[in-house]
Write an enzyme that holds these catalytic residues in place. Structure first.
Site, short mmCIF file in Angstrom:
data_model
loop_
_atom_site.label_atom_id
_atom_site.label_comp_id
_atom_site.label_asym_id
_atom_site.label_seq_id
_atom_site.Cartn_x
_atom_site.Cartn_y
_atom_site.Cartn_z
N TYR B 101 17.90 38.06 -10.80
CA TYR B 101 16.92 37.08 -11.28
C TYR B 101 17.21 35.73 -10.63
CZ TYR B 101 14.92 33.55 -14.43
OH TYR B 101 14.24 32.48 -14.93
N GLU B 189 9.76 31.39 -10.23
CA GLU B 189 10.63 32.36 -10.88
C GLU B 189 10.40 33.72 -10.23
OE1 GLU B 189 9.73 33.67 -14.98
OE2 GLU B 189 11.78 33.09 -15.48
#
Lengths: 291, 379, 379, 291
Positions: B101, B189
């Site tokens: 991530y 993101e």
């Protein structure tokens, strides 16, 4: 005393020859603010009803000994104007302009921080009013009177609403500081709380927050550790849905972050009384002031 | 402005970040021919600006044309948390060795971009933060210095990525930062980005929010606005340069200044009402802006009553009154209005309204009283 | 690396700075056809890396093909302060309303780039600084913040450029700074840049020095190196990665470390000698580098004697001795050598040399003695 | 005492596993320098003859309490390594690497200046030797002995030459500081003169300059105003032609700027004795020291 602007303020207005800039400049002067100069590139040598206009801040500061700048130029030019003011030695910069790109703001903050010195209020803020002393910005001074309540707020009209209700109850203000509604303002609640705590004229502080970020939570912690004066708070946006920007670029609940409920809880946990409506805030202040 | 996944990926690709090959499709036929061109297995992904679509059936893997057709048919037009799926993104399925991530956000308190890196990819980061905070490495980037190679190494080693991809992950983060700055994003993101069995980095998702204030410098990005999925009232308001957010209730609200409008919504709710919208007519609102605002509010069929809460500063109450009168002449609203005017030129405004004696319009002296009244009117 | 005018202009044009249309030509025929293509009047400009070529006849205006031919014929092959003109640049003559000066240099003391702007263009800036310092505006740019629009305004107003071109000059300076940073220049000087009667900015000259240390990041620029105009010894040295500067005298000099070599040249000169070159064999010089260095030194036919001045630190004197012995085996020099070895492994080095008993090689104990001796040998 | 490096120096070497890096690291340790750690990304967990290697400076500083860094990585990676060291809290950074791009250096200087704190020696320098205490870099310590002459120089071998001649005359050094030959070094003559002036062990100062820039002129002015200890100078490059880079990137006469003659004249004008050869410098120092 008071904070940020007062009788010692010597104001230079960037964008003084624009429609909004000239209107509010004259308004501020009419209130009693010392407006000593203005900056508009290409208009150097002209004047606005006797206020001399310069091409650059350096010239303006050299000629008029300005110590405070008000920035009224369009968003695409505002970051440059703030940096120019700081570079010219201006100590306090109040940026009214709404809509400055966020990355421009970040660069400005980083540069001001390293250059050390200039304090920035705003951008996207209504300015600072110290009743009876000076008004820099667009706050309608008529609703406020001199007194001992310091107000710091992320919102303009909400502040007027609160100030008006206080005035109706016979209470006045040391200073009204609009820190602005952008996600990352130049000065935070904490910065202004520190000033109010140190200001002998301020006996009570009102902070008017809203959803988004954690400036109110930070303020709560700071109050617990450093503020001995009574503080009353208001938070707007209990009914705001997550993920939606509520007018101010900074007013947005992201996931579980930045809710009004969390902010009110944090403030109350640190002993701050939180009013549920502007009227309730005015009532709480009146109650405390009467003690 | 929030981008759809495939738009975000195109932005990342522009800055050298590897993304799977893919095509966007608005019809089942287009989806199938995209899948045929890309090959199988491929992913059929709903393009909506909302998280968690996978769990809600918005992402499916197709092994052949038949499955591609079935999945596209099921996903196109489906409703995901109130949003209708108008497009699917068909992309080559990726082989995955590790799922990580990464994100870049504005940290308001630090006044600097914050980079997050975690080896627990594919999971909501708030969940990771709650369960295994040590799996998240973070650092602030100085906006003037920018992202340095050592930042990448520090994050990669602290997060504990596989040793052989430390450099590749660092370069990926540098490219992510370059994207963030160059495109003037508020958020980037990528959850997950993966390490393939060939030890290459690839972005499998992209959530990008661009700064509306900077859009004038990025005309290409401005065209990415996904008008078709926007709410019709919100689109109408945007065209009229009004700040409007649609809500679930039945009381239309107009005020001047974002804080005051938020506060008005709260006070309405405290009195038991349900606001239908947030509408900030802005500082210095003129009569024509007020007229336009009334049109937007009333275009929402759920609205049963409208509250005007104006505290005039720069805004003059007589201008607001004129706008309201004009709106009544043009639209002839069928619902009641409660109007509270205070501040600059409030007496003039009130006088104008009284003189116009508009049908079904009630004056209120305070915000509280106004809220109470409008709630009563919807009962 | 110093660029030729036309190369510098191409670099500026890459960053949006307007330059006159032009073509480079290495023959008279090419020059004439370039002039025909560009039209008249046009300028025929010698491409040499040296200032003041205009006064020396290196720049001429041609009104027609005949003049272009005559000028190109005169300029190509001419000698300008020791440099032969191999190329001319033919460019459209510009109409000029004002001539200005701008440059970007490294300010060593301030550790920052310094921008200079003057309204007295076309004149050597040192002369302007001496005569009318108030005609020069200057400021340092913070390398992290970069050149800001207000810097441009400040410089333009302080230098006193025409009011109507303040913005254009500011944008020109910003583009100059962008060139300086993006191309990693050590110097960018445009003297003059002009305001045309149409009030447009245009760069009429360009003096650009690029950072050799950064060339690995700019492979395109690396190819701009003007090998043809380089001295043959200097080219030979560069190919062997040796730091060599050709001088006018007859004593070849080799040492280790730039400061020591400069000092050696000075001491030779103090003893009445004239050094033929500067050659730094570098820290940690190995035998093969020494051998290569001897070849370079001796390829200059003016050299009548050679001085080796080695103070071994990382460099080991025995390695140097081995390199010298190897060089003698390969080249069999006809000129005498004076060798001073001191520092690390000096005794070993001296022993090696003695054992080799090279013809015409003399040992010296100190730098002074060595210099004195080598000067004697050239008398 | 001494300057920059001493018995308190706790050294962490960036590029410790490289050929040059490992060689000089062990040399420095053999001299007595406390070498406490090294950094090479990807080699964390290994060691160089007992010196632990880390992936990042942060880890190295946390584990070994290093206060000084020596940078030995190739030019393309050196700026990053210097910034990393500073960010990890290292106070003194000695960068040996030659050939760092000039724009990288500028960014590094600007960042170090704003971050406040780290002192940078170099790049493109031989390091710092405080005889009998610590050696950080590539200066061959054998030619120097302990004593009271501080030496600061833009050139390595020239320094060895001078130090050697002093040692032959029985004089030793407090510290030998190579500031490096790049056009814009991290520390200037003035920075080091200030340290020597304040160092009780240093009784006499030698500065070895060369053509290019005006660092020697600045030093001359600084000496006149702030240095009470005797200073002897040497300048290399009287015979250097204009426009040619003489080995060091910074050694270039530009037009009439940066000549050796001008530098010598500036120093002499401010009372500094200038030797015309390294031998003459040693003689002058000996003469002054004997008084």
């Amino acid at each position: 005393m008071s904070v940020i602007v007062d009788k010692q303020t010597r104001l230079c207005v960037s964008g003084i020859t624009g429609r909004e800039g000239s209107f509010h400049t004259l308004n501020n002067r009419a209130y009693g603010t010392q407006v000593v100069s203005g900056v508009t590139p290409g208009k150097g040598g002209l004047d606005l009803e006797g206020i001399p206009v310069f091409n650059t801040f350096r010239e303006a500061v050299a000629a008029s000994d300005a110590n405070t700048a008000m920035v009224f130029v369009p968003p695409a030019f505002a970051a440059d104007s703030i940096l120019e003011a700081a570079d010219a030695g201006i100590e306090t910069i109040i940026a009214i302009t709404e809509g400055i790109p966020a990355h421009d703001e970040l660069r400005v903050y980083a540069q001001l921080r390293r250059a050390g010195g200039a304090r920035l209020i705003g951008p996207n803020c209504p300015g600072v009013l110290s009743p009876g002393k000076a008004n820099v910005g667009i706050i309608p001074a008529a609703f406020f009177r001199e007194g001992n309540v310091g107000v710091v707020s992320r919102s303009g009209t909400l502040t007027y609403q609160v100030g008006h209700e206080l005035a109706q109850r016979g209470l006045g203000n040391s200073s009204i500081v609009g820190i602005g509604g952008d996600p990352v303002p130049g000065s935070s609640f904490v910065d202004i709380l520190e000033l109010f705590q140190d200001d002998p004229e301020t006996e009570l502080i009102v902070i008017a927050g809203e959803i988004g970020g954690r400036a109110e939570e930070d303020a709560a912690e700071f109050i617990a550790g450093h503020v001995t004066k009574p503080v009353v708070a208001y938070i707007a946006g209990f009914t705001a849905p997550p993920g939606k920007t509520m007018g101010h670029a900074g007013a947005i609940v992201s996931g579980s972050q930045g809710t009004a409920a969390a902010k009110a809880a944090a403030l109350e946990a640190h002993g701050v009384r939180v009013g549920r409506t502007p009227t309730e805030v005015a009532d709480l202040v009146t109650e405390i002031a009467a003690k | 402005m929030d981008l759809l996944e495939y738009q975000g990926k195109q932005l990342l690709a522009r800055h050298g970040i590897p993304v799977p090959e893919g095509k966007v499709a608005a019809s089942v036929e287009d989806a199938v021919s995209a899948a045929e061109a890309i090959g199988y297995p491929c992913a059929v992904k709903a393009q909506v600006q909302i998280g968690g679509r996978g769990k809600l059936g918005g992402i499916k893997i197709a092994a052949n044309a038949e499955e591609a057709r079935a999945h596209a048919g099921a996903i196109l037009g489906m409703d995901i948390r109130g949003l209708t799926v108008h497009e699917v993104w068909i992309e080559a399925a990726s082989a995955i060795a590790s799922e990580y991530y990464a994100s870049l956000v504005f940290d308001r308190a630090a006044k600097a971009p914050l980079v997050l890196l975690s080896t627990r990819g594919g999971i909501d980061i708030e969940q990771v933060a709650a369960e295994t905070p040590e799996a998240i490495a973070s650092l602030h980037v100085d906006p003037l210095l920018g992202f340095q190679p050592y930042h990448g190494r520090r994050l990669a080693y602290e997060a504990g990525v596989d040793a052989d991809v430390v450099r590749a992950v660092g370069e990926f983060l540098a490219a992510l930062y370059a994207t963030f700055v160059a495109e003037e994003a508020m958020l980037v993101e990528v959850n997950p980005f993966v390490i393939t069995p060939e030890r290459e980095v690839r972005a499998l998702d992209a959530k990008v929010t661009l700064d509306d204030n900077a859009m004038y410098r990025h005309p290409d990005n401005a065209s990415l606005r996904d008008l078709s999925s926007e709410d019709p009232q919100e689109r109408m308001a945007k065209e009229r340069h009004l700040t409007y957010v649609k809500l679930d209730g039945d009381i239309g609200v107009l005020g001047n200044g974002a804080g005051l409008v938020m506060s008005t919504l709260d006070v309405v709710a405290q009195h038991g009402g349900a606001p239908a919208n947030f509408l900030d007519a802005g500082g210095g609102a003129r009569a024509d802006a007020v007229t336009a605002a009334v049109e937007v509010i009333l275009s929402n069929p759920k609205v049963k009553a409208v509250l005007f809460n104006i505290f005039g500063g720069i805004t003059r109450c007589d201008e607001v009154a004129r706008g309201l009168i004009e709106a009544f002449e043009q639209i002839k609203p069928a619902v009641p209005f409660v109007v509270r005017l205070d501040g600059t030129n409030a007496p003039e405004g009130r006088t104008l309204l009284e003189a116009a004696s508009l049908p079904n319009v009630y004056a209120a002296a305070t915000m509280d009283e106004a809220a109470e009244r409008v709630v009563e009117l919807t009962r």
